[in-house]
Write a protein that holds these residues in place. Structure first.
Motif, mmCIF file in Angstrom:
data_model
loop_
_atom_site.group_PDB
_atom_site.id
_atom_site.type_symbol
_atom_site.label_atom_id
_atom_site.label_comp_id
_atom_site.label_asym_id
_atom_site.label_seq_id
_atom_site.Cartn_x
_atom_site.Cartn_y
_atom_site.Cartn_z
ATOM 1 N N GLN A 84 30.663 -22.726 53.763
ATOM 2 C CA GLN A 84 30.952 -23.264 52.433
ATOM 3 C C GLN A 84 29.681 -23.667 51.687
ATOM 4 O OE1 GLN A 84 33.840 -26.418 52.560
ATOM 5 N NE2 GLN A 84 35.555 -25.022 52.869
ATOM 6 N N ASN A 85 28.542 -23.134 52.089
ATOM 7 C CA ASN A 85 27.321 -23.396 51.349
ATOM 8 C C ASN A 85 27.504 -22.924 49.910
ATOM 9 O OD1 ASN A 85 24.647 -23.362 50.285
ATOM 10 N ND2 ASN A 85 23.803 -23.055 52.314
ATOM 11 N N PRO A 86 27.251 -23.783 48.916
ATOM 12 C CA PRO A 86 27.441 -23.371 47.523
ATOM 13 C C PRO A 86 26.594 -22.166 47.123
ATOM 14 C CG PRO A 86 27.089 -25.744 47.675
ATOM 15 C CD PRO A 86 26.814 -25.179 49.030
ATOM 16 N N TRP A 87 25.488 -21.922 47.832
ATOM 17 C CA TRP A 87 24.637 -20.765 47.559
ATOM 18 C C TRP A 87 25.206 -19.578 48.333
ATOM 19 C CZ3 TRP A 87 18.568 -20.774 48.385
ATOM 20 C CH2 TRP A 87 18.050 -19.565 47.891
ATOM 21 N N ALA A 88 25.841 -18.662 47.625
ATOM 22 C CA ALA A 88 26.641 -17.609 48.236
ATOM 23 C C ALA A 88 25.889 -16.815 49.302
ATOM 24 C CB ALA A 88 27.153 -16.657 47.149
ATOM 25 N N GLU A 89 24.684 -16.346 48.942
ATOM 26 C CA GLU A 89 23.962 -15.458 49.848
ATOM 27 C C GLU A 89 23.473 -16.135 51.114
ATOM 28 O OE1 GLU A 89 23.165 -13.866 45.645
ATOM 29 O OE2 GLU A 89 23.510 -15.765 46.632
ATOM 30 N N MET A 90 23.499 -17.449 51.149
ATOM 31 C CA MET A 90 22.981 -18.172 52.306
ATOM 32 C C MET A 90 24.063 -18.581 53.300
ATOM 33 S SD MET A 90 19.719 -18.233 51.980
ATOM 34 C CE MET A 90 19.811 -16.617 51.175
ATOM 35 N N ASN A 91 25.276 -18.118 53.120
ATOM 36 C CA ASN A 91 26.362 -18.550 53.985
ATOM 37 C C ASN A 91 26.196 -18.139 55.441
ATOM 38 O OD1 ASN A 91 28.541 -20.201 52.878
ATOM 39 N ND2 ASN A 91 28.672 -18.630 51.312
ATOM 40 N N LEU A 92 25.604 -16.984 55.708
ATOM 41 C CA LEU A 92 25.414 -16.568 57.094
ATOM 42 C C LEU A 92 24.464 -17.496 57.830
ATOM 43 C CD1 LEU A 92 25.242 -12.666 57.051
ATOM 44 C CD2 LEU A 92 27.084 -14.147 57.861
ATOM 45 N N MET A 93 23.525 -18.086 57.089
ATOM 46 C CA MET A 93 22.617 -19.036 57.722
ATOM 47 C C MET A 93 23.215 -20.428 57.807
ATOM 48 S SD MET A 93 18.701 -18.311 56.675
ATOM 49 C CE MET A 93 18.926 -18.534 54.924
#
Length: 306
Positions: A84-93
């Motif tokens: 649920q990280n607001p930064w979409a591209e960083m969700n895998l991390m």
């Protein structure tokens, strides 16, 4: 001592930035666009640098202009659940332990809030055009998309508050707190994921401030990548972040509302709060530098007391 994040994670950052992995409130493009903020940049000519320039015919002293401005170093995210990280591209991390249960920010079921968190190198973007128009500017010490802090890797310190629960700052009431008259948002220590705060925005802001406190210093007992270079030879990197001090850092809200200006905590909570409990800010920090005009840097004179 600081334990560095494995290089394998760093290597995949650029790849992660190219693919949106989940629906979120912001993405790399919007973050890059948000950096075009003259009010956050605060570009100013502040002094003069002196250099020793030598050739086979002799040496002479040259001068260059010293400038100061803020740069967006990292994107700090605080969120309830993995993915649920607001930064979409960083969700895998952002995969990690479960955070706080879902609760509307208008309904205060509990005073204890737990957040997962990340600090990722700011992708810069639109700020480049602003800086190019100034003629000369400083380079950031951070790398775009580099993971500087992932709470899922900092498990014991983030979940168990070890060993910081025994620090004097954590045991002394009123020491190292984010507060203003009659309104205490929370304590900086122990720098873990739990905050005693009924307001979800304020709790998330405390989390972001804790991460900034960690990554802006060397030798902290956390698993992280420090952004705390010392500078030299015409470059002055920012001092460690200290809560409430607008001279060494500022926050630009990115999610759930995108702000064009910067402030320090405690600020005015937005009218719109995240229904999912997910927030993100850009951390801006001040740099000073001057153009090299000789082989040896001699000294500098500041015109202002910054």
């Amino acid at each position: 001592m600081a334990v560095k994040i494995p290089k394998k994670l760093t290597a995949i950052c650029s790849t992660l930035a190219l693919a949106i992995t989940a629906q979120a409130e912001i993405n790399t493009a919007t973050i890059m666009a948000s950096s075009a903020s003259p009010s956050c940049l605060e570009y100013k000519v502040v002094g003069t640098c002196f250099w020793l320039f030598c050739t086979q015919f002799g040496c002479k002293v040259r001068t260059s202009t010293k400038v100061r401005h803020f740069l967006p170093e990292m994107v700090m995210s605080a969120y309830n659940h993995e993915g649920q990280n607001p930064w979409a591209e960083m969700n895998l991390m952002s995969q990690g332990v479960k955070g706080g249960e879902y609760r509307s920010p208008q309904k205060n079921y509990t005073q204890l809030t737990f957040k997962n968190a990340t600090a990722i190198g700011h992708p810069q973007g639109a700020i480049s055009s602003l800086l190019n128009s100034t003629g000369y500017y400083c380079q950031s010490q951070t790398t775009p998309f580099m993971p500087y802090f992932l709470s899922s890797l900092d498990y014991f310190a983030w979940r168990q508050n070890l060993p910081e629960m025994f620090y004097p700052e954590a045991l002394t009431p009123g020491m190292r707190e984010i507060k203003r008259a009659g309104d205490t948002w929370g304590n900086i220590f122990p720098r873990g994921g739990a905050v005693t705060q009924v307001n979800d925005y304020k709790a998330s802001a405390v989390i972001a401030q804790r991460i900034a406190d960690i990554v802006s210093r060397n030798g902290q007992l956390h698993i992280y990548q420090p952004a705390a270079r010392t500078g030299g030879a015409g470059t002055w990197y920012p001092d460690p972040v200290k809560e409430g001090n607008s001279k060494n850092h500022k926050w630009q809200q990115l999610s759930p509302e995108m702000s064009k200006s910067c402030s320090t905590f405690p600020d005015t909570p937005p009218t719109l709060q995240s229904e999912k409990g997910n927030y993100a800010w850009a951390l801006w920090r001040p740099y000073k530098c001057c153009k090299r005009r000789g082989q040896t840097f001699l000294y500098s004179i500041d015109w202002y007391n910054e």
